[in-house]
Design an enzyme around this catalytic site. Structure first.
Site, PDB file in Angstrom:
ATOM      1  N   HIS A 104      10.937  -3.044   3.406  1.00  0.00           N
ATOM      2  CA  HIS A 104      11.449  -1.691   3.154  1.00  0.00           C
ATOM      3  C   HIS A 104      11.712  -1.022   4.604  1.00  0.00           C
ATOM      4  O   HIS A 104      11.132  -1.567   5.811  1.00  0.00           O
ATOM      5  CB  HIS A 104      10.319  -0.737   2.627  1.00  0.00           C
ATOM      6  N   GLU A 111       5.023  -4.348   8.491  1.00  0.00           N
ATOM      7  CA  GLU A 111       3.701  -4.545   8.352  1.00  0.00           C
ATOM      8  C   GLU A 111       3.176  -5.899   7.530  1.00  0.00           C
ATOM      9  O   GLU A 111       1.951  -6.027   7.509  1.00  0.00           O
ATOM     10  CB  GLU A 111       3.513  -3.462   6.967  1.00  0.00           C
ATOM     11  N   HIS A 115      -0.936   5.509   9.370  1.00  0.00           N
ATOM     12  CA  HIS A 115       0.355   6.040   9.280  1.00  0.00           C
ATOM     13  C   HIS A 115       0.545   7.571   9.895  1.00  0.00           C
ATOM     14  O   HIS A 115       1.038   8.488   9.322  1.00  0.00           O
ATOM     15  CB  HIS A 115       0.642   6.084   7.826  1.00  0.00           C
ATOM     16  N   HIS A 131       0.832  -1.249  -0.068  1.00  0.00           N
ATOM     17  CA  HIS A 131      -0.076   0.125  -0.106  1.00  0.00           C
ATOM     18  C   HIS A 131       0.878   1.202  -0.130  1.00  0.00           C
ATOM     19  O   HIS A 131       0.795   2.079   0.558  1.00  0.00           O
ATOM     20  CB  HIS A 131      -0.982   0.018   1.098  1.00  0.00           C
TER      21      HIS A 131
END
Length: 293
Positions: free
Chosen positions: A193, A240, A59, A12
Site C-alpha cells: 500500500h 512495513e 503511526h 494491521h
C-alpha cells in the site's frame, strides 16, 4: 526453558479495527476478510500461548517524527490503547511480560543491538488489530505481550537484513529464558500500500502473493532485498513488510505453513495472514506420537 510454538504474520490496517467497532464484521465488504482469519484464531485457541511478542510500528501516536527510535522494546506492566483521534478504543489494556522484556533487551545488547527502552508507552492499531484478529475481543487478553517497535516511517529505516538478524536474537532470548512458557511471535504490517505521493492508492497483489509464499520458503531472499526494493514493490507504506522478517528470523529455516489468507483491498491495502510452525517441532511431535502408539 521457554518454547517458541509459532510465527504469525498479519496486516494491521486501522480500518479493520473500525469495522469491528462499527459491527461490520459480517457485511459483504468485510466478511471474506474476517472469515479468512478463522483458522488462525483456531490455531491460537488450540496452542494456548502464554506470551505474544508483537513486532509493529507506531503511526505517529506514541512517537512522532521529532523522536523516532530505530528499534524500541516495551518493558511496561501494561500497555493501554492510545487515542488515535477518536478516543481510545473499547478494548482491554495489554498486560506486559515484563521479566522477559528485560531478558530480551539484555540479550539484544549482548548481540550488539541498542534498543530504546520503554517503561511507559501507549500502543496504537499496529498491535491492537493483530491481537483482535487472532484472539478476538476478550474481556481480558489471555496472553501477556512484548511490544517491539520498528521505525518504518522516517528515513533512514533499518535494513531488512537487520530486522531478520533481530529475529535470530529474539529466538536466543526465548530459548535461554528459564520458564516453561509458550511463546508466539507476530510480525505485522502491510501488505502492499501507498497512502501519499504520485502512487497514492498503489497495491500489488502479485507481489503480495509472492511475499506470502517467500516468507515461508525463501526468507533469505526477502532479507537480502534493499529498502528501496521494498518501497518499489510494495509501496512506501508497504515497507512495513520488513517487520515480518523479525518474526521469520526467530523461526527455523524450515517451517510448515498451517494457514494462509489474502484479501484485497482492505482500505487501499493488500491484507494478508500466515501461520507457521517449525518443521522440526512437527517432526518431534510426530515421533513422540509414534512412540506412544
Amino acid at each position: 526453558m521457554a518454547k517458541l510454538i509459532g510465527g504469525l504474520g498479519t496486516s494491521h490496517v486501522p480500518s479493520i479495527g473500525a469495522a469491528l467497532d462499527k459491527g461490520l464484521r459480517d457485511t459483504p465488504d468485510w466478511k471474506p476478510f474476517f472469515d479468512g482469519y478463522g483458522p488462525g484464531q483456531e490455531w491460537v485457541k488450540n496452542q494456548r500461548p502464554d506470551v505474544a511478542v508483537v513486532i509493529f510500528n507506531d503511526h505517529g501516536n506514541s512517537f512522532f517524527l521529532d523522536k523516532v527510535p530505530t528499534f524500541a522494546v516495551g518493558c511496561a506492566e501494561e500497555y493501554r490503547p492510545v487515542d488515535e483521534g477518536w478516543g481510545p478504543r473499547a478494548i482491554p489494556p495489554f498486560k506486559g511480560a515484563v521479566d522477559f522484556s528485560w531478558h530480551f533487551i539484555d540479550t539484544l545488547v549482548e548481540n550488539r543491538f541498542d534498543p530504546m527502552i520503554c517503561q511507559e508507552i501507549e500502543v496504537d492499531h499496529g498491535i491492537q488489530v493483530p491481537m483482535e484478529l487472532f484472539w478476538g475481543r476478550p474481556a481480558e487478553w489471555p496472553v501477556r505481550v512484548v511490544p517491539i517497535f520498528v521505525n518504518v516511517i522516517q528515513y533512514p529505516i533499518p535494513l531488512p537484513s537487520r530486522c531478520y538478524e533481530m529475529g535470530r536474537v529474539l529466538r536466543k532470548a526465548i530459548e535461554s529464558y528459564p520458564t516453561d512458557e509458550r511463546f508466539v511471535v507476530l510480525g505485522t504490517g502491510g501488505l502492499s500500500h501507498q497512502l501519499q505521493g504520485a502512487r497514492a492508492g498503489f497495491v500489488n497483489p502479485q507481489a503480495d502473493q509472492a511475499f506470502l509464499n517467500d516468507i515461508a520458503t525463501d526468507p533469505d531472499r526477502l532479507a537480502a532485498m534493499s529498502r528501496e526494493q521494498y518501497v518499489e514493490m510494495f509501496g512506501s507504506e508497504g515497507a512495513e513488510l520488513m517487520m515480518w522478517l523479525v518474526m521469520r528470523g526467530a523461526m527455523d529455516r524450515d517451517v510448515v505453513v498451517r494457514h494462509k489468507h489474502y484479501f484485497v483491498p482492505a482500505s487501499m491495502t493488500g491484507a494478508g495472514m500466515i501461520v507457521m510452525e517449525n518443521r522440526a517441532t512437527e517432526n518431534r511431535a510426530t515421533a513422540a506420537s509414534a512412540e506412544a502408539a
